[in-house]
Design a protein around this motif. Structure first.
Motif: not given
Length: 313
Positions: A285-313
């Motif tokens: 149960g705790y291992a699953s919570a760690i896994a989903w924390m990592l999923v959320a963290l990866t999604a947030v960091i990837s989204f922030v990187q994409f927004r910062l590095m995306r091509e400006k219109s």
């Protein structure tokens, strides 16, 4: 008032526009799509069994706790436990350090190598590309074992080389900071060639007319690289940075083989900690919570990187 029309000798009541009849081409297209759906069904079934189902079960499992063979619903208690666990914070700190240091270093080396291999004056390009890409096709465990042997304190190849240069041997795998340096070096060696090939493909897709126009305008090498190469490579750099970030957050094989997460948890990463909790402590149960924390963290960091590095219109 309803208008009556006569068509071919018959009275027809106009009740509104007639519904469009499906064309023969539309029916034929749908008929042709059916075999494709049947062919896709095995892949969809495998995806559901080995991806969607475990994903749903792990999410459900994170809300339960198992103790003494009894499973109890605990709600968000497993997620609250994450904030009080010092090893979670230590693993995230280690992953953040690898992310901040290793990913820019690796992407910078990959860009430099790709730019060098894209030059027309360079000979034996095929051999250099092969040498640079070879580490990417080695298995993760095999190269980690090789690095562990090379970095051994007594008799390791790296320390022998340092001895020839008159330097003292370094305890690579038993010192906290040197263990991090060794881990970052191993990951950079393994994945630089992989990213270099992707970036090289992006370089070769840049139209030659842009280089010619810059040369006519009197732009130097640095100006050409800054104002032409980098903007044209932006989508490729976004892709390599995001995938490298995900890889850094999901690091497991290298530190598991090299250091086992030590010394003093200096190379412990979230996935390695998840492994220890789930398969050594059997706290699923705790291992699953760690896994989903990592999923959320990866999604947030990837989204922030994409927004910062995306091509400006």
């Amino acid at each position: 008032m309803t208008a009556l029309l006569t068509e071919q000798g018959r009275d027809v009541t106009r009740r509104g526009p007639a519904a469009p009849r499906p064309s023969r081409r539309g029916r034929f297209a749908r008929r042709r799509e059916r075999p494709g759906l049947w062919f896709a069904l095995p892949a969809a079934a495998l995806l559901a069994i080995f991806f969607a189902y475990p994903l749903a079960v792990s999410l459900l499992q994170s809300f339960f706790s198992t103790s003494g063979g009894t499973t109890t619903f605990v709600g968000f208690a497993q997620y609250a436990r994450l904030f009080a666990d010092p090893l979670v914070g230590q693993s995230l700190l280690n992953a953040g350090l690898i992310l901040v240091v290793q990913v820019p270093l690796m992407i910078g080396l990959a860009v430099g190598l790709a730019y060098l291999l894209n030059q027309a004056w360079l000979r034996f390009k095929g051999g250099f590309r092969l040498m640079t890409f070879l580490p990417a096709i080695t298995t993760l465990v095999a190269y980690a074992v090789v690095f562990r042997v090379m970095l051994a304190t007594d008799g390791g190849a790296i320390n022998q080389l340092l001895g020839l240069l008159g330097a003292a041997p370094v305890d690579w795998l038993n010192n906290e900071w040197w263990a991090r340096v060794a881990l970052i070096g191993a990951i950079t060696w393994r994945w630089t060639g992989y990213n270099m090939v992707i970036i090289l493909a992006g370089l070769q897709a840049i139209p030659a007319e842009l280089y010619e126009a810059a040369r006519i305008d009197g732009a130097g090498r640095w100006q050409t690289f800054r104002h032409i190469v980098v903007p044209q490579l932006r989508p490729v750099l976004i892709f390599t940075t995001v995938t490298s970030t995900i890889g850094a957050l999901q690091l497991f094989d290298e530190n598991f083989v090299l250091t086992g997460g030590g010394p003093n948890n200096a190379t412990l990463t979230p996935v390695l900690y998840l492994y220890k909790v789930g398969f050594q402590q059997f706290d699923s149960g705790y291992a699953s919570a760690i896994a989903w924390m990592l999923v959320a963290l990866t999604a947030v960091i990837s989204f922030v990187q994409f927004r910062l590095m995306r091509e400006k219109s």
